[in-house]
Scaffold this motif. Structure first.
Motif, PDB file in Angstrom:
ATOM      1  N   UNK A   1       0.829  -1.216   0.000  1.00 45.43           N
ATOM      2  CA  UNK A   1       0.000   0.000   0.000  1.00 45.43           C
ATOM      3  C   UNK A   1       0.858   1.259   0.000  1.00 45.43           C
ATOM      4  N   UNK A   2       1.994   1.208   0.702  1.00 41.25           N
ATOM      5  CA  UNK A   2       2.870   2.380   0.763  1.00 41.25           C
ATOM      6  C   UNK A   2       3.456   2.728  -0.601  1.00 41.25           C
ATOM      7  N   UNK A   3       3.472   1.764  -1.515  1.00 40.54           N
ATOM      8  CA  UNK A   3       3.990   2.010  -2.863  1.00 40.54           C
ATOM      9  C   UNK A   3       2.956   2.662  -3.776  1.00 40.54           C
ATOM     10  N   UNK A   4       1.745   2.804  -3.297  1.00 44.23           N
ATOM     11  CA  UNK A   4       0.639   3.453  -4.004  1.00 44.23           C
ATOM     12  C   UNK A   4       0.435   2.880  -5.413  1.00 44.23           C
ATOM     13  N   UNK A   5       0.252   1.565  -5.511  1.00 42.34           N
ATOM     14  CA  UNK A   5       0.093   0.978  -6.851  1.00 42.34           C
ATOM     15  C   UNK A   5      -1.251   1.317  -7.470  1.00 42.34           C
ATOM     16  N   UNK A   6      -1.240   1.550  -8.763  1.00 38.25           N
ATOM     17  CA  UNK A   6      -2.502   1.661  -9.498  1.00 38.25           C
ATOM     18  C   UNK A   6      -3.095   0.285  -9.737  1.00 38.25           C
ATOM     19  N   UNK A   7      -2.236  -0.707  -9.934  1.00 42.04           N
ATOM     20  CA  UNK A   7      -2.689  -2.069 -10.233  1.00 42.04           C
ATOM     21  C   UNK A   7      -1.692  -3.067  -9.663  1.00 42.04           C
ATOM     22  N   UNK A   8      -2.210  -4.191  -9.183  1.00 38.84           N
ATOM     23  CA  UNK A   8      -1.381  -5.307  -8.744  1.00 38.84           C
ATOM     24  C   UNK A   8      -1.575  -6.465  -9.730  1.00 38.84           C
ATOM     25  N   UNK A   9      -0.502  -6.901 -10.352  1.00 34.03           N
ATOM     26  CA  UNK A   9      -0.538  -8.113 -11.182  1.00 34.03           C
ATOM     27  C   UNK A   9      -0.381  -9.299 -10.245  1.00 34.03           C
ATOM     28  N   UNK A  10      -1.410 -10.109 -10.127  1.00 34.45           N
ATOM     29  CA  UNK A  10      -1.399 -11.252  -9.214  1.00 34.45           C
ATOM     30  C   UNK A  10      -1.081 -12.511 -10.023  1.00 34.45           C
ATOM     31  N   UNK A  11       0.104 -13.065  -9.794  1.00 28.89           N
ATOM     32  CA  UNK A  11       0.527 -14.288 -10.473  1.00 28.89           C
ATOM     33  C   UNK A  11       0.141 -15.470  -9.591  1.00 28.89           C
ATOM     34  N   UNK A  50      -7.377  -2.253  -4.159  1.00 26.78           N
ATOM     35  CA  UNK A  50      -6.476  -2.392  -5.300  1.00 26.78           C
ATOM     36  C   UNK A  50      -7.225  -2.916  -6.514  1.00 26.78           C
ATOM     37  N   UNK A  51      -6.723  -2.556  -7.674  1.00 31.50           N
ATOM     38  CA  UNK A  51      -7.156  -3.175  -8.933  1.00 31.50           C
ATOM     39  C   UNK A  51      -6.177  -4.294  -9.248  1.00 31.50           C
ATOM     40  N   UNK A  52      -6.682  -5.326  -9.893  1.00 34.95           N
ATOM     41  CA  UNK A  52      -5.827  -6.480 -10.158  1.00 34.95           C
ATOM     42  C   UNK A  52      -5.858  -6.864 -11.633  1.00 34.95           C
ATOM     43  N   UNK A  53      -4.757  -7.443 -12.063  1.00 30.69           N
ATOM     44  CA  UNK A  53      -4.697  -8.198 -13.318  1.00 30.69           C
ATOM     45  C   UNK A  53      -4.222  -9.593 -12.946  1.00 30.69           C
ATOM     46  N   UNK A  54      -5.064 -10.608 -13.047  1.00 28.95           N
ATOM     47  CA  UNK A  54      -4.612 -11.966 -12.762  1.00 28.95           C
ATOM     48  C   UNK A  54      -3.809 -12.552 -13.915  1.00 28.95           C
ATOM     49  N   UNK A  55      -2.724 -13.199 -13.570  1.00 29.96           N
ATOM     50  CA  UNK A  55      -1.943 -13.951 -14.543  1.00 29.96           C
ATOM     51  C   UNK A  55      -1.851 -15.368 -13.988  1.00 29.96           C
ATOM     52  N   UNK A  56      -2.582 -16.283 -14.609  1.00 28.92           N
ATOM     53  CA  UNK A  56      -2.701 -17.642 -14.103  1.00 28.92           C
ATOM     54  C   UNK A  56      -1.743 -18.567 -14.849  1.00 28.92           C
ATOM     55  N   UNK A  57      -0.970 -19.304 -14.081  1.00 27.52           N
ATOM     56  CA  UNK A  57       0.055 -20.205 -14.609  1.00 27.52           C
ATOM     57  C   UNK A  57      -0.380 -21.640 -14.315  1.00 27.52           C
ATOM     58  N   UNK A  58      -0.236 -22.511 -15.279  1.00 24.90           N
ATOM     59  CA  UNK A  58      -0.575 -23.912 -15.037  1.00 24.90           C
ATOM     60  C   UNK A  58       0.482 -24.555 -14.154  1.00 24.90           C
ATOM     61  N   UNK A  59       0.161 -24.712 -12.882  1.00 23.19           N
ATOM     62  CA  UNK A  59       1.030 -25.406 -11.929  1.00 23.19           C
ATOM     63  C   UNK A  59       0.372 -26.697 -11.450  1.00 23.19           C
ATOM     64  N   UNK A  60      -0.680 -27.119 -12.128  1.00 26.49           N
ATOM     65  CA  UNK A  60      -1.553 -28.180 -11.619  1.00 26.49           C
ATOM     66  C   UNK A  60      -1.528 -29.432 -12.487  1.00 26.49           C
TER      67      UNK A  60
END
Length: 277
Positions: free
Chosen positions: A43-53, A138-148
């Motif tokens: 939060x202290x970095x004041x992100x506009x978006x978090x890319x969630x991997x 926060x706003x997010x962009x999900x990036x989903x990786x096949x780990x399954x």
């Protein structure tokens, strides 16, 4: 150009939400405090978006269509998909423009991602954001990786994907502040006789390799030894993407404990992007 202002990683497990009292209170309090501290740092970095991997735990994808990498490009995401998760239903704000930009840049640089505007996110994305106190801010962009589901993308390819992310973020809208949060791992086994066994030796070596910054040694260890750390440890691919995106930034372990009653080696970390080459 946009600024990549922070990169973080954290384990995820639904047991943290469903059975928080399964472990001693001092351990639970320390883990939850580590997540809160990470959330405050983000939060202290004041992100506009978090890319969630993260990865999809066979909710959005199945054998009829199981992409190696999928980028979300929606304006919002419902979560969690699991009806049994002890978490309130949420609608997370998305960043469709950044998601679409990442897809386009990937294609231009020799990568072939899938994309979706209809993802419903599961505990892998929700739990770290929730415990970090980042929802609903926060706003997010999900990036989903096949780990399954094998065949899985190689460990080296995941590092290369991280490098791509760094390049793609730099060419996004000027003034935007972006954070990457990789989630998953570290060692754990799901639905096998080894469930509940945590390979602390593997976890600590993996974290040490990240701290040493030798990508070749990191990839070699991850590739050769991940089978000894459980099927859930395949999620270290998400950490390797963060490592690739860090561009040589200093790795800082924030917390680690082997928590067998939560079935997982719980780790949190960050990369200091200001040190990147």
């Amino acid at each position: 150009m946009a600024d990549l202002v922070g990169i973080f990683a954290a384990s995820h497990t639904p047991v943290m939400l469903n059975f928080p009292d399964a472990i001693p209170s001092e351990d639970r309090d320390a883990i939850f405090a580590a997540f809160k501290d990470m959330g405050r740092s983000i939060a202290a970095l004041r992100p506009d978006t978090v890319i969630v991997i993260s990865d999809d735990h066979v909710h959005n994808f199945f054998f009829n269509n199981f992409p190696a990498f999928c980028i979300g490009a929606a304006e919002s995401y419902e979560t969690p998909v699991e009806h049994w998760l002890n978490a309130e239903k949420q609608v997370l704000a998305g960043d469709a423009a950044l998601g679409a930009h990442l897809v386009g840049e990937a294609l231009q640089h020799g990568f072939d991602p899938s994309f979706s505007i209809e993802l419903i996110l599961d505990h892998g994305s929700l739990t770290p954001l929730l415990l970090a106190g980042l929802i609903p801010d926060v706003r997010v962009v999900p990036l989903l990786v096949n780990c399954v589901q094998p065949p899985l993308p190689t460990m080296r390819r995941c590092v290369e994907w991280g490098q791509l992310l760094r390049t793609a973020i730099a060419s996004f809208d000027a003034g935007k502040r972006i954070v990457i949060l990789a989630t998953g791992g570290i060692s754990h086994d799901i639905a096998t006789p080894r469930m509940g066994m945590v390979n602390e030796e593997f976890d600590r070596q993996f974290l040490a390799n990240l701290e040493n910054g030798n990508t070749a040694a990191l990839v070699e260890h991850a590739t050769a030894q991940v089978g000894e750390a459980g099927n859930g440890a395949e999620e270290i691919r998400n950490w390797l993407m963060a490592h690739g995106a860090a561009g040589g930034g200093t790795f800082e372990p924030l917390y680690y404990k082997a928590v067998s009653k939560w079935y997982t080696g719980i780790g949190l970390a960050r990369w200091h992007v200001e040190d990147a080459k």
